[in-house]
Write a protein that holds these residues in place. Sequence first.
Motif: not given
Length: 67
Positions: A33-34, A37, A41, A48, A50, A52, A61, A65
């Motif tokens: 999933k991460t 994303l 991104s 966006s 996110y 957690a 994260a 990101f």
Amino acid sequence: MSKFKPTKEQLTCTALAVKHSIIKINACSGSGKTSVLVQTSKKLKTKSLYLAFNKSMATEASDKFPS
């Protein structure tokens, strides 16, 4: 670290997020999933959010990101 190679389903998630500017991923732990994303991104033209569930996930994260 190995290079992330998304599955067909993961590519679909990214495409839908880019097309509709919104996405919710519900999947088991370790499913990528991460990683999806992070890739998504990089393709989005807007900011966006996110979410957690705990501090360690948030810290991890923030390193993955783009700012």
